[in-house]
Design a protein around this motif. Structure first.
Motif, PDB file in Angstrom:
ATOM      1  N   LEU A 106     144.063  35.675  24.836  1.00  0.00           N
ATOM      2  CA  LEU A 106     142.847  35.312  25.557  1.00  0.00           C
ATOM      3  C   LEU A 106     141.783  36.327  25.164  1.00  0.00           C
ATOM      4  O   LEU A 106     141.963  37.530  25.363  1.00  0.00           O
ATOM      5  CB  LEU A 106     143.076  35.336  27.068  1.00  0.00           C
ATOM      6  N   ILE A 107     140.692  35.830  24.609  1.00  0.00           N
ATOM      7  CA  ILE A 107     139.647  36.702  24.086  1.00  0.00           C
ATOM      8  C   ILE A 107     138.360  36.459  24.851  1.00  0.00           C
ATOM      9  O   ILE A 107     137.946  35.310  25.044  1.00  0.00           O
ATOM     10  CB  ILE A 107     139.454  36.447  22.573  1.00  0.00           C
ATOM     11  N   ASP A 108     137.740  37.553  25.293  1.00  0.00           N
ATOM     12  CA  ASP A 108     136.442  37.497  25.957  1.00  0.00           C
ATOM     13  C   ASP A 108     135.392  37.282  24.876  1.00  0.00           C
ATOM     14  O   ASP A 108     135.248  38.114  23.971  1.00  0.00           O
ATOM     15  CB  ASP A 108     136.191  38.794  26.720  1.00  0.00           C
ATOM     16  N   LEU A 109     134.650  36.188  24.933  1.00  0.00           N
ATOM     17  CA  LEU A 109     133.684  35.866  23.886  1.00  0.00           C
ATOM     18  C   LEU A 109     132.488  36.815  23.888  1.00  0.00           C
ATOM     19  O   LEU A 109     131.877  37.033  22.845  1.00  0.00           O
ATOM     20  CB  LEU A 109     133.207  34.420  24.034  1.00  0.00           C
ATOM     21  N   ALA A 110     132.166  37.406  25.032  1.00  0.00           N
ATOM     22  CA  ALA A 110     131.019  38.310  25.105  1.00  0.00           C
ATOM     23  C   ALA A 110     131.297  39.641  24.404  1.00  0.00           C
ATOM     24  O   ALA A 110     130.425  40.190  23.731  1.00  0.00           O
ATOM     25  CB  ALA A 110     130.640  38.563  26.563  1.00  0.00           C
ATOM     26  N   THR A 111     132.508  40.147  24.541  1.00  0.00           N
ATOM     27  CA  THR A 111     132.830  41.469  23.998  1.00  0.00           C
ATOM     28  C   THR A 111     133.762  41.418  22.800  1.00  0.00           C
ATOM     29  O   THR A 111     133.878  42.401  22.072  1.00  0.00           O
ATOM     30  CB  THR A 111     133.485  42.347  25.081  1.00  0.00           C
ATOM     31  N   GLY A 112     134.461  40.312  22.606  1.00  0.00           N
ATOM     32  CA  GLY A 112     135.449  40.220  21.542  1.00  0.00           C
ATOM     33  C   GLY A 112     136.758  40.906  21.895  1.00  0.00           C
ATOM     34  O   GLY A 112     137.671  40.972  21.075  1.00  0.00           O
ATOM     35  N   GLU A 113     136.870  41.390  23.121  1.00  0.00           N
ATOM     36  CA  GLU A 113     138.067  42.099  23.573  1.00  0.00           C
ATOM     37  C   GLU A 113     139.209  41.120  23.857  1.00  0.00           C
ATOM     38  O   GLU A 113     138.993  40.043  24.417  1.00  0.00           O
ATOM     39  CB  GLU A 113     137.745  42.881  24.844  1.00  0.00           C
ATOM     40  N   THR A 114     140.409  41.504  23.453  1.00  0.00           N
ATOM     41  CA  THR A 114     141.598  40.714  23.769  1.00  0.00           C
ATOM     42  C   THR A 114     142.057  41.094  25.166  1.00  0.00           C
ATOM     43  O   THR A 114     142.449  42.229  25.409  1.00  0.00           O
ATOM     44  CB  THR A 114     142.714  40.966  22.744  1.00  0.00           C
TER      45      THR A 114
END
Length: 168
Positions: A106-114
């Motif tokens: 699951l990746i946060d689209l705003a930060t690119g963080e997994t």
């Protein structure tokens, strides 16, 4: 008799009131967990079993109206395997085990963080019959069931993640 039964049930339920259990989707589709699940975009997954898994995930994640403007992306890689065993005297197999494993992120689209990196999987046993058509049909039915089970597992784990982060 009825009054005694009611008092017993009331007494038995008192310890449950303080156990800390609460429904995951307490407010239904308007809960923070359901809203977060509705903001997930599922990327395409290779192979037919991947297509089935993606459809099952999209169906389950659309509880809050779908991801018109997604905030998260779910990347899934699958491993679909059939292993033959239970050999007969003529070296033919009598059983198969179909295994579907999925590694998902699951990746946060705003930060690119997994945010979540985990695996889910399930397997099913299949009898090999004298009819090749029946065996192929059983394999297809198994992968359809497995994709639903794996999708349920993934969505449940994502719901737990969102529920835990919402309580922080």
């Amino acid at each position: 008799m009825t009054r005694t039964l009611a008092l017993l049930l009331l007494g038995a339920s008192l310890p449950l009131a303080s156990c800390g259990l609460r429904p995951l989707y307490g407010a239904g589709a308007s809960s923070a967990t359901a809203q977060s699940l509705g903001m997930i975009e599922v990327t395409p997954i290779d192979e037919r079993s991947g297509w089935l898994l993606r459809n099952a995930l999209v169906d389950r994640l659309a509880v809050a109206g779908g991801a018109d403007s997604p905030r998260y992306r779910l990347d899934v890689l699958i491993d679909d395997d059939i292993t033959k065993f239970g050999l007969r005297g003529d070296a033919g197999a009598t059983r198969e085990r179909r295994t579907l494993r999925a590694r998902y992120q699951l990746i946060d689209l705003a930060t690119g963080e997994t945010l979540v990196d985990a695996t889910a999987g399930s397997d099913a046993g299949i009898d090999i019959t004298s009819s090749p058509y029946a065996t192929v049909a059983a394999e297809q039915s198994a992968v359809e069931r497995l994709s639903m089970e794996v999708a349920d597992d993934i969505v449940a784990r994502l719901a737990l993640y969102f529920d835990r982060t919402a309580r922080r």
